[in-house]
Scaffold this active site. Structure first.
Site, PDB file in Angstrom:
ATOM      1  N   ARG A  26      -4.948   8.790  -1.689  1.00  0.00           N
ATOM      2  CA  ARG A  26      -5.191   8.044  -0.399  1.00  0.00           C
ATOM      3  C   ARG A  26      -5.484   8.720   1.035  1.00  0.00           C
ATOM      4  NH1 ARG A  26      -2.541   3.144  -1.725  1.00  0.00           N
ATOM      5  NH2 ARG A  26      -4.096   2.042  -0.025  1.00  0.00           N
ATOM      6  N   ARG A  30      -6.755   5.077   5.956  1.00  0.00           N
ATOM      7  CA  ARG A  30      -5.253   5.390   6.459  1.00  0.00           C
ATOM      8  C   ARG A  30      -5.210   6.290   7.642  1.00  0.00           C
ATOM      9  NH1 ARG A  30      -0.964   5.185   1.720  1.00  0.00           N
ATOM     10  NH2 ARG A  30      -0.698   3.026   1.752  1.00  0.00           N
ATOM     11  N   ARG A  39     -14.292   0.914  10.225  1.00  0.00           N
ATOM     12  CA  ARG A  39     -13.777  -0.319   9.707  1.00  0.00           C
ATOM     13  C   ARG A  39     -13.684  -1.392  10.954  1.00  0.00           C
ATOM     14  NH1 ARG A  39      -9.309  -2.932   9.690  1.00  0.00           N
ATOM     15  NH2 ARG A  39      -8.210  -3.601   7.760  1.00  0.00           N
ATOM     16  N   ASP A  76     -10.769  -0.124  -3.909  1.00  0.00           N
ATOM     17  CA  ASP A  76      -9.228  -0.364  -4.393  1.00  0.00           C
ATOM     18  C   ASP A  76      -9.010  -0.874  -5.698  1.00  0.00           C
ATOM     19  OD1 ASP A  76      -7.011  -0.809  -2.253  1.00  0.00           O
ATOM     20  OD2 ASP A  76      -6.724  -2.246  -3.904  1.00  0.00           O
ATOM     21  N   TYR A 153       0.202  -7.467  -9.967  1.00  0.00           N
ATOM     22  CA  TYR A 153      -0.529  -8.146  -8.744  1.00  0.00           C
ATOM     23  C   TYR A 153      -1.079  -9.431  -9.533  1.00  0.00           C
ATOM     24  CZ  TYR A 153      -0.120  -4.130  -5.647  1.00  0.00           C
ATOM     25  OH  TYR A 153       0.426  -3.244  -4.836  1.00  0.00           O
TER      26      TYR A 153
END
Ligand code: CP3
Length: 340
Positions: A26, A30, A39, A76, A153
């Site tokens: 990651r 982040r 972003r 992702d 998920y």
């Protein structure tokens, strides 16, 4: 394209290296202000994932800003269920949310096994652009979720502390569960192969929710599908990271992969005994160490490195870096590994 820094590839192949290579799960997104700036100019996380040039840009940021020994493609694990037919939203401060979930065999039958060049081409394009822009500086890691984690998920529809709906399905509808897991596996094999074709130098499988299964369930519903993926991919080294699967380490040692990722609960010395000497190990500093002083980070990193000493090792955290960790703490960890 010849790699100038191929430490991670050589370590993954079990070769001796001048020093231990290091990257962080990651690491893209982040923690970096530079990521948030990119972003902020888009509608959100999904647009960033689906815009290849921007995804490549944030993939390379940690190489320039943190000096890690590998880049990991910005995407992702949830792009796979989406390509199969379940769209998700990434809800600010809360995480992923699926409008439609899998409950019946009919739902499974409606899912497709997509051609990645058609339905996941944005990530494949991002890989090609990243490879070009990296220009051989460091290897590029491609990735996908493990079938069990993707299943959880698709059944649950969002994150969960227990994933009890997904586990309930394993107990009450085992045939349906296997049908869904197989479809996810077929998709994942095509997707990972395509990532390698487009330039990914290493592939990592994230089984983030391995630890919530019982050992029996893990052997029945998780490991056989990971094994299928490992068997299907031959040209690039594969890493399997199954968080919380301490009970499965011996079995994981038999997988047809090069590297096993350890979380911070798994003792490196004990893990080495269980997994054997033929695999490279990756990990496993507790991400929370990065909240402490630089001298403590250096001390804990050295303790960790000592435990892996002598056999192939790729330094990393025991799970993804947390969003509120200061980049300087990450740099301290990276420098501690490099100067070991
Ligand atoms: O490693 C990297 O930096 C590459 C990019 C990457 C992301 N997600 C970007 C991301 C990778 C490898 C992942 C994997 C992933 N995604 C996992 C497996 C690894 C793990 O941490 O266990 C899982 C379980 C997911 C699912 C997911 N994606 C959740 C639960 C969330 C919300 C909470 C969170 O982690 O922030 C995401 C969103 C997500 N994926 C973000 C990023 C940078 C944050 C979104 C944002 O920018 O707002």
């Amino acid at each position: 394209m010849e790699l100038q820094n191929d430490l991670i590839i050589r370590a993954a192949k079990g070769e001796k290296t001048e020093r231990t290579p290091v990257w962080l799960m990651r690491q893209a997104g982040r923690i970096l202000k530079e990521y948030r700036d990119v972003r902020a100019n888009l509608s959100g996380f999904k647009e960033l994932v689906e815009t290849a040039e921007r995804a490549a840009e944030v993939t390379i940021q940690p190489v320039d800003l943190l000096h890690v020994d590998a880049a990991i493609i910005f995407s992702d694990i949830l792009v796979v269920p989406e390509a199969m037919g379940l769209t998700y939203q990434m809800i600010e401060q809360r995480g992923p949310w699926f409008e439609k979930t899998i409950q019946s065999l009919e739902d499974v039958n409606q899912l497709i096994v997509p051609n990645p060049y058609e339905h996941l081409n944005y990530t494949l394009e991002a890989i090609k652009i990243t490879k070009k822009e990296l220009n051989g500086r460091v290897p590029l890691i491609g990735f996908a979720g493990a079938p069990w984690t993707i299943f959880s998920y698709m059944v649950e529809g969002s994150g969960s502390k227990t994933f009890s709906k997904a586990k309930k399905m394993l107990y009450t509808q085992p045939e349906l569960s296997h049908a869904l897991l197989q479809k996810i596996t077929d998709t994942t094999i095509l997707y990972l192969k395509a990532q390698a074709e487009c330039g990914a130098d290493i592939l990592q499988i994230f089984d983030s929710w391995a630890g919530i299964l019982s050992p029996d369930q893990y052997n029945t519903f998780a490991l056989p599908y990971i094994a299928q993926i490992c068997d299907a991919i031959q040209n690039v080294p594969v890493t399997v990271f199954a968080k919380g699967a301490f009970f499965a380490r011996e079995e994981m040692g038999k997988l047809n992969c090069r590297t096993i990722g350890l979380d911070w609960n798994m003792d490196p010395i004990e893990s080495r005994k269980l997994i054997g000497n033929n695999k490279t190990l990756q990990g496993n500093l507790d991400p929370c160490v990065l909240y402490s002083s630089f001298s403590e980070i250096e001390k804990q990193t050295k303790i960790m490195l000592d435990k892996f000493k002598g056999l192939p090792h790729i330094a990393n955290l025991g799970h993804g870096v947390y969003p509120d960790i200061h980049p300087d703490a990450v740099r301290c960890f990276i420098n501690a590994v490099k100067s070991y």
